[in-house]
Design an enzyme around this catalytic site. Structure first.
Site, short mmCIF file in Angstrom:
data_model
loop_
_atom_site.label_atom_id
_atom_site.label_comp_id
_atom_site.label_asym_id
_atom_site.label_seq_id
_atom_site.Cartn_x
_atom_site.Cartn_y
_atom_site.Cartn_z
N LYS A 206 1.09 -1.31 0.13
CA LYS A 206 -0.03 0.06 -0.01
C LYS A 206 0.97 1.24 -0.14
O LYS A 206 0.79 2.12 -0.80
CB LYS A 206 -0.75 0.06 1.13
CG LYS A 206 -2.07 1.01 1.31
CD LYS A 206 -2.89 0.82 2.54
CE LYS A 206 -3.69 2.11 2.71
NZ LYS A 206 -4.49 1.99 3.99
N GLU A 212 10.96 -4.29 4.16
CA GLU A 212 11.11 -5.98 3.68
C GLU A 212 10.40 -6.32 2.23
O GLU A 212 11.11 -6.55 1.36
CB GLU A 212 9.97 -6.69 4.35
CG GLU A 212 10.56 -6.85 5.94
CD GLU A 212 9.85 -5.62 6.71
OE1 GLU A 212 9.43 -4.59 6.09
OE2 GLU A 212 9.95 -5.84 8.13
N GLY A 267 -4.50 -2.49 5.47
CA GLY A 267 -3.77 -3.64 5.11
C GLY A 267 -4.41 -4.85 5.21
O GLY A 267 -4.49 -6.05 4.44
N ARG A 268 -4.83 -5.23 6.73
CA ARG A 268 -5.37 -6.54 7.08
C ARG A 268 -6.79 -6.82 6.61
O ARG A 268 -7.40 -7.69 6.74
CB ARG A 268 -5.08 -6.71 8.86
CG ARG A 268 -5.93 -5.64 9.48
CD ARG A 268 -5.43 -5.67 10.89
NE ARG A 268 -5.97 -4.44 11.53
CZ ARG A 268 -5.35 -3.45 11.63
NH1 ARG A 268 -4.28 -2.92 10.81
NH2 ARG A 268 -6.13 -2.53 12.42
N GLU A 353 -3.71 -7.22 15.62
CA GLU A 353 -3.31 -5.87 15.06
C GLU A 353 -4.74 -4.93 15.33
O GLU A 353 -4.38 -3.84 15.26
CB GLU A 353 -2.98 -6.08 13.58
CG GLU A 353 -2.07 -4.68 13.15
CD GLU A 353 -1.23 -5.31 11.67
OE1 GLU A 353 -0.60 -6.01 11.92
OE2 GLU A 353 -1.79 -4.68 10.69
N HIS A 384 -1.99 -33.47 18.51
CA HIS A 384 -0.76 -34.49 18.77
C HIS A 384 0.24 -33.56 19.40
O HIS A 384 1.63 -33.74 19.27
CB HIS A 384 -0.24 -35.21 17.72
CG HIS A 384 -1.26 -36.17 17.29
ND1 HIS A 384 -1.24 -37.60 17.79
CD2 HIS A 384 -2.50 -36.00 16.57
CE1 HIS A 384 -2.40 -38.26 17.16
NE2 HIS A 384 -3.04 -37.50 16.37
N LYS A 516 8.37 -0.39 11.83
CA LYS A 516 8.94 0.09 10.52
C LYS A 516 10.09 1.28 11.10
O LYS A 516 10.93 1.51 10.32
CB LYS A 516 7.74 0.60 9.68
CG LYS A 516 6.89 -0.31 9.48
CD LYS A 516 5.85 0.14 8.25
CE LYS A 516 5.10 -1.21 7.74
NZ LYS A 516 4.05 -0.55 6.57
C1 G6Q Z 1 -1.95 -4.09 8.20
C2 G6Q Z 1 -1.02 -3.66 8.65
C3 G6Q Z 1 0.26 -3.98 8.06
C4 G6Q Z 1 0.81 -3.82 6.50
C5 G6Q Z 1 2.25 -4.27 6.28
C6 G6Q Z 1 2.35 -3.87 4.75
O1 G6Q Z 1 -3.20 -3.95 8.34
O2 G6Q Z 1 -1.02 -2.04 7.99
O3 G6Q Z 1 0.42 -5.62 8.11
O4 G6Q Z 1 -0.44 -4.45 5.66
O5 G6Q Z 1 2.97 -3.51 7.01
O6 G6Q Z 1 2.40 -2.64 4.41
P1 G6Q Z 1 2.31 -2.13 2.98
O7 G6Q Z 1 1.07 -2.83 2.14
O8 G6Q Z 1 2.34 -0.64 2.94
O9 G6Q Z 1 3.69 -2.50 2.56
#
Ligand code: G6Q
Length: 550
Positions: A206, A212, A267-268, A353, A384, A516
């Site tokens: 996003k 990463e 994001g989530r 989150e 198990h 971050k």
């Molecule tokens: C989700 C968070 C987080 C995010 C990641 C990736 O709700 O905001 O998990 O999705 O940090 O972020 P980007 O999509 O900006 O790379």
């Protein structure tokens, strides 16, 4: 708004808790042959059985009053109307618009977002069909056979979980891969099995600044250019999903290959958006739309069903009951379907989150516990491993058991039927966690052994089970795009409901942002290889130790 813990509804629940905390569910079942009848909700083929919980009719009544006092009915409307309820980021939380199959207008800042959503869906349709049909060609004229989604957190967990869950619906000619960890092992292992001529990279971020993801994306681009040489070929092999168009262009992705996201897609909560591109390519657009339709079904249910017949509301209230009154701080998610193996990790992010927060909407510290520690594993593997603790541990772990009734994989025969065995384990576990096994029953079982050797009587207590361990059972006919969409959206709304009751903002993630930020402070110390004194003695010495040994 007064603190929820100070409301008469909360205080009544506290009083009620004192009365029923020691009641055994076994007695509740014995005293009420209608217990299942009165404690389940059937939504189409989606069965939510919550009868194996430590609740009575009175508990339900009080919990519903609590939800009302938290104004959940209005909050539902505010969520669905596009109000900026994510107030710390001044954003709406409109994942429901992404799957709004009714197409009814949803306004944000005076603009209907549905045309934007539909345009993006058309683009997803076009690309996914082009890739699947082979009309999209790699730089050397070959068809794409591997798609590599590079993203992390919300830009990874949803698509990766869904592609695994819906593998039986996936194209045989396309393999989806998901790279999230900045650890080189993750990308390297995927690149080892991919061919630059037939691989499409989807850079899903996003912000398009996540360390990463960008590190992996740059390495993937280098790997690709090593073979393709010409930068113009990037167009055939890289697409991006982002709301940061400038950064995407800087990276070198062609403007036609950019899928957009809006600030109101968290994001989530984003698998329903263009972040789901890998899903659409793998299972096809019709199936992707079925997934959206399932989510939309759950939205309609959540917004319209009366509270006591509302699956996400009842899931949420039962969770609140355990977290805030019994002090049971974790929740296990136990899918009895190998294809749902990634569901616990997915829901772990969605829940922890969203609701792992101690500051309320009034900017003050909350007065009660908030989100649970969510964890889990596919059944029967967990049996198990950690179910020992579920049965006899000193901590009680409320658990959600989830199972499609019919498997997408048929294997075995009448006497060796995999799915029957799996199902019997599901039922046996939920039943025995509830009933337990009394000392008397164990003594009877061991009668002959004890007669021969009276010392064995000491073992009786080890073999007894208190029971009274709560479980929800979630069943649906089969694991399909639609049923999966429903399942995920039910949990999303459960999480939202709990956030409303705890008066927290479920839609920001300052903890993630903090991670971050701090990683960027440490990186220069590792790059410079100089002795550092910038932090506390533990941190300095860890950095120095790494530098001395690398
Ligand atoms: C989700 C968070 C987080 C995010 C990641 C990736 O709700 O905001 O998990 O999705 O940090 O972020 P980007 O999509 O900006 O790379």
């Amino acid at each position: 708004m007064a603190e929820i813990t100070e409301t008469s509804e909360w205080l009544s629940l506290e009083e009620h808790f004192k009365k029923i905390k020691n009641i055994h569910m076994k007695d509740l079942f014995e005293n009420d042959i209608q217990r299942f009848e009165n404690n389940h909700i059937l939504f189409d083929d989606f069965l939510f059985d919550y009868s194996k919980n430590r609740i009575t009719e009175e508990t339900k009544k009080l919990l519903i009053s609590l939800a009302k006092s938290a104004d959940i009915e209005n909050w539902r409307k505010r969520l669905f109307s596009g109000e900026k309820i994510n107030f710390t980021e001044n954003r709406s939380a409109l994942h429901i618009a992404l799957r709004n199959r009714s197409n009814k207008p949803i306004m944000v800042d005076g603009e209907d977002v549905m045309p934007l959503v539909n345009d993006e869906l058309s683009k997803i349709r076009k690309l996914s069909e082009d890739i699947r049909s082979g009309s999209w060609k790699g730089f050397s004229g070959k068809k794409i056979t591997s798609i590599v989604n590079i993203g992390i957190g919300g830009s990874d967990l949803g698509p990766s979980m869904v592609c695994e869950a819906l593998k039986p619906f996936g194209s045989k000619g396309i393999t989806p891969y998901f790279v999230s960890n900045v650890d080189a092992a993750d990308l390297s292992q995927v690149l080892e099995v991919c061919d630059p001529e037939t691989t499409l990279f989807i850079v899903a971020s996003k912000t398009f600044t996540t360390q990463e993801t960008m590190t992996n994306a740059f390495s993937a681009r280098d790997w690709f250019l090593n073979t393709a040489i010409k930068k113009e070929f990037i167009k055939n092999h890289f697409v991006a999903i982002s709301s940061n168009l400038d950064e995407v262009i800087k990276f070198g992705i062609h403007s036609e290959n950019i899928f957009v996201l809006w600030d109101w897609v968290g994001g989530r909560y984003s698998l329903w958006s263009s972040i789901g591109l890998s899903i659409a390519i793998f299972i096809g657009m019709e199936n992707f739309e079925e997934l959206l339709a399932g989510g939309h079904d759950a939205d309609n249910h959540f917004i319209s069903a009366p509270l006591e017949k509302n699956i996400p509301i009842m899931m949420a209230l039962i969770g609140v009951w355990y977290i805030n009154f019994f002090d049971f701080s974790t929740l296990a998610v136990l899918p009895y379907d190998q294809c749902l193996a990634k569901l616990p990790a997915y829901l772990q992010q969605a829940d922890m989150e969203s609701n792992g927060k101690f500051i309320g909407r009034n900017n003050e510290k909350v007065c009660q516990q908030t989100g649970p520690i969510l964890w889990g594993e596919a059944g029967t593997n967990g049996q198990h491993a950690f179910y020992q603790l579920l049965h006899q541990g000193t901590q009680i772990v409320p658990s959600d058991f989830i199972m499609p009734i019919n498997s997408n994989y048929k294997l075995g025969n009448d006497k060796n039927n995999h799915h029957n065995i799996l199902q019997s384990n599901f039922i046996a576990q939920t039943q025995s966690l509830m009933t337990g096994k009394s000392m008397l029953a164990v003594e009877n079982e061991m009668k002959n052994e004890i007669n021969k050797n009276p010392d064995l009587k000491g073992l009786v207590s080890h073999r007894t089970f208190e029971g009274n361990r709560p479980t929800n059972s979630i069943l649906f006919k089969s694991l399909s795009p639609k049923s999966l969409g429903r399942l995920i959206a039910m949990y999303e709304h459960k999480i939202f409901t709990q956030g409303v009751i705890w008066n927290i903002n479920s839609f920001d993630q300052w903890g993630v942002e903090y991670g971050k930020q701090i990683a960027k402070l440490v990186l220069p110390q590792l790059e410079s290889k100089q002795v550092t004194k910038a932090f506390d003695s533990s941190t300095n010495n860890l950095i120095n130790y790494i530098n001395n040994n690398s």
